[in-house]
Design a protein around this motif. Structure first.
Motif, PDB file in Angstrom:
ATOM      1  N   ILE A   1      54.258  24.298  60.143  1.00  8.66           N
ATOM      2  CA  ILE A   1      53.169  24.631  61.079  1.00  8.66           C
ATOM      3  C   ILE A   1      52.698  26.062  60.843  1.00  8.66           C
ATOM      4  N   HIS A   2      53.651  26.993  60.806  1.00 11.03           N
ATOM      5  CA  HIS A   2      53.264  28.402  60.670  1.00 11.03           C
ATOM      6  C   HIS A   2      52.712  28.720  59.277  1.00 11.03           C
ATOM      7  N   LEU A   3      53.267  28.089  58.239  1.00  5.74           N
ATOM      8  CA  LEU A   3      52.723  28.307  56.894  1.00  5.74           C
ATOM      9  C   LEU A   3      51.273  27.861  56.793  1.00  5.74           C
ATOM     10  N   SER A   4      50.942  26.771  57.487  1.00  6.66           N
ATOM     11  CA  SER A   4      49.560  26.282  57.440  1.00  6.66           C
ATOM     12  C   SER A   4      48.593  27.259  58.122  1.00  6.66           C
ATOM     13  N   LEU A   5      49.114  28.112  58.998  1.00  6.73           N
ATOM     14  CA  LEU A   5      48.268  29.061  59.729  1.00  6.73           C
ATOM     15  C   LEU A   5      48.233  30.450  59.099  1.00  6.73           C
ATOM     16  N   VAL A   6      49.084  30.693  58.108  1.00  7.12           N
ATOM     17  CA  VAL A   6      49.165  32.022  57.496  1.00  7.12           C
ATOM     18  C   VAL A   6      47.811  32.484  56.950  1.00  7.12           C
ATOM     19  N   PRO A   7      47.102  31.693  56.123  1.00  7.55           N
ATOM     20  CA  PRO A   7      45.850  32.204  55.539  1.00  7.55           C
ATOM     21  C   PRO A   7      44.821  32.665  56.582  1.00  7.55           C
ATOM     22  N   SER A   8      44.610  31.859  57.618  1.00 10.21           N
ATOM     23  CA  SER A   8      43.609  32.240  58.621  1.00 10.21           C
ATOM     24  C   SER A   8      44.040  33.473  59.414  1.00 10.21           C
ATOM     25  N   HIS A   9      45.326  33.585  59.677  1.00 12.12           N
ATOM     26  CA  HIS A   9      45.803  34.746  60.428  1.00 12.12           C
ATOM     27  C   HIS A   9      45.843  36.005  59.562  1.00 12.12           C
ATOM     28  N   LEU A  10      46.058  35.860  58.272  1.00 11.42           N
ATOM     29  CA  LEU A  10      45.995  37.023  57.386  1.00 11.42           C
ATOM     30  C   LEU A  10      44.582  37.609  57.385  1.00 11.42           C
ATOM     31  N   ARG A  11      43.568  36.738  57.433  1.00 17.49           N
ATOM     32  CA  ARG A  11      42.176  37.201  57.484  1.00 17.49           C
ATOM     33  C   ARG A  11      41.847  37.820  58.841  1.00 17.49           C
ATOM     34  N   GLU A  12      42.302  37.138  59.913  1.00 18.44           N
ATOM     35  CA  GLU A  12      41.943  37.570  61.269  1.00 18.44           C
ATOM     36  C   GLU A  12      42.707  38.824  61.694  1.00 18.44           C
ATOM     37  N   MET A  13      44.018  38.806  61.547  1.00 18.50           N
ATOM     38  CA  MET A  13      44.874  39.927  61.941  1.00 18.50           C
ATOM     39  C   MET A  13      46.075  39.919  60.996  1.00 18.50           C
ATOM     40  N   PRO A  14      46.032  40.729  59.939  1.00 21.55           N
ATOM     41  CA  PRO A  14      47.044  40.656  58.879  1.00 21.55           C
ATOM     42  C   PRO A  14      48.504  40.698  59.352  1.00 21.55           C
ATOM     43  N   TYR A  15      48.820  41.530  60.338  1.00 19.94           N
ATOM     44  CA  TYR A  15      50.224  41.591  60.735  1.00 19.94           C
ATOM     45  C   TYR A  15      50.704  40.285  61.370  1.00 19.94           C
ATOM     46  N   ILE A  16      49.825  39.546  62.009  1.00 21.75           N
ATOM     47  CA  ILE A  16      50.193  38.245  62.568  1.00 21.75           C
ATOM     48  C   ILE A  16      50.449  37.263  61.425  1.00 21.75           C
ATOM     49  N   GLY A  17      49.598  37.263  60.419  1.00 20.86           N
ATOM     50  CA  GLY A  17      49.803  36.410  59.246  1.00 20.86           C
ATOM     51  C   GLY A  17      51.120  36.715  58.552  1.00 20.86           C
ATOM     52  N   ILE A  18      51.452  37.998  58.428  1.00 16.13           N
ATOM     53  CA  ILE A  18      52.724  38.389  57.802  1.00 16.13           C
ATOM     54  C   ILE A  18      53.899  37.931  58.658  1.00 16.13           C
ATOM     55  N   LEU A  19      53.797  38.090  59.971  1.00 21.14           N
ATOM     56  CA  LEU A  19      54.866  37.606  60.855  1.00 21.14           C
ATOM     57  C   LEU A  19      55.040  36.093  60.731  1.00 21.14           C
ATOM     58  N   PHE A  20      53.925  35.364  60.638  1.00 23.99           N
ATOM     59  CA  PHE A  20      54.007  33.912  60.451  1.00 23.99           C
ATOM     60  C   PHE A  20      54.705  33.584  59.136  1.00 23.99           C
ATOM     61  N   LEU A  21      54.372  34.320  58.094  1.00 17.72           N
ATOM     62  CA  LEU A  21      54.984  34.078  56.789  1.00 17.72           C
ATOM     63  C   LEU A  21      56.477  34.381  56.814  1.00 17.72           C
TER      64      LEU A  21
END
Length: 147
Positions: A24-44
């Motif tokens: 679930i979280h991996l599928s959301l990493v790309p969009s969150h990296l664009r929107e708010m990078p630290y959230i994408g990194i936390l998801f990753l």
């Protein structure tokens, strides 16, 4: 169910939840990296941790560390989700539950934590508190030596 069967069922359930959480979280990493990078990194990072937890639960003979890390990570993800929708995180606030991902992630994280608690109870880890109430066996002191 025997204790061994129960342990295997709990481990299997937790491993599935950890894997589902990571997907679930991996599928959301790309969009969150664009929107708010630290959230994408936390998801990753959370996804990598939960993949390792799933593998450890499936492969290790004594996976207590995996259970503990998985439970702490799941609780952290639940708290992060709730904070991001209430008071917000630094420069980041979500408006909704992000269906279906938000609800699904909360479900698998919650099931992981509940399964961990059931595993603790089943494995007897909850009996640690009882140790203080029981009198420890007394050992005789070795005889004193005279000079």
């Amino acid at each position: 169910m025997t204790s061994r069967t129960t342990h295997l069922a709990l481990r299997g359930t937790a491993a599935f939840c950890a894997l589902a959480n990571a997907v679930i979280h991996l599928s959301l990493v790309p969009s969150h990296l664009r929107e708010m990078p630290y959230i994408g990194i936390l998801f990753l990072v959370g996804s990598v941790v939960m993949l390792a937890v799933a593998a450890a639960l499936a492969l290790q003979r004594q996976p207590f560390g995996a259970w503990l890390i998985g439970a702490i990570t799941s609780i952290g993800m639940i708290i992060g989700f709730l904070l991001s929708r209430t008071v917000g995180l630094p420069d980041y606030r979500e408006a909704g539950w992000e269906p279906p991902y938000g609800v699904l992630s909360l479900v698998v994280e919650g099931i992981f934590v509940l399964t961990f608690l059931a595993w603790l109870r089943e494995s007897g880890a909850g009996r640690v508190a009882d140790l203080g109430s029981r009198e420890a066996p007394r050992m005789k002191a070795p005889p004193a030596r005279l000079p």
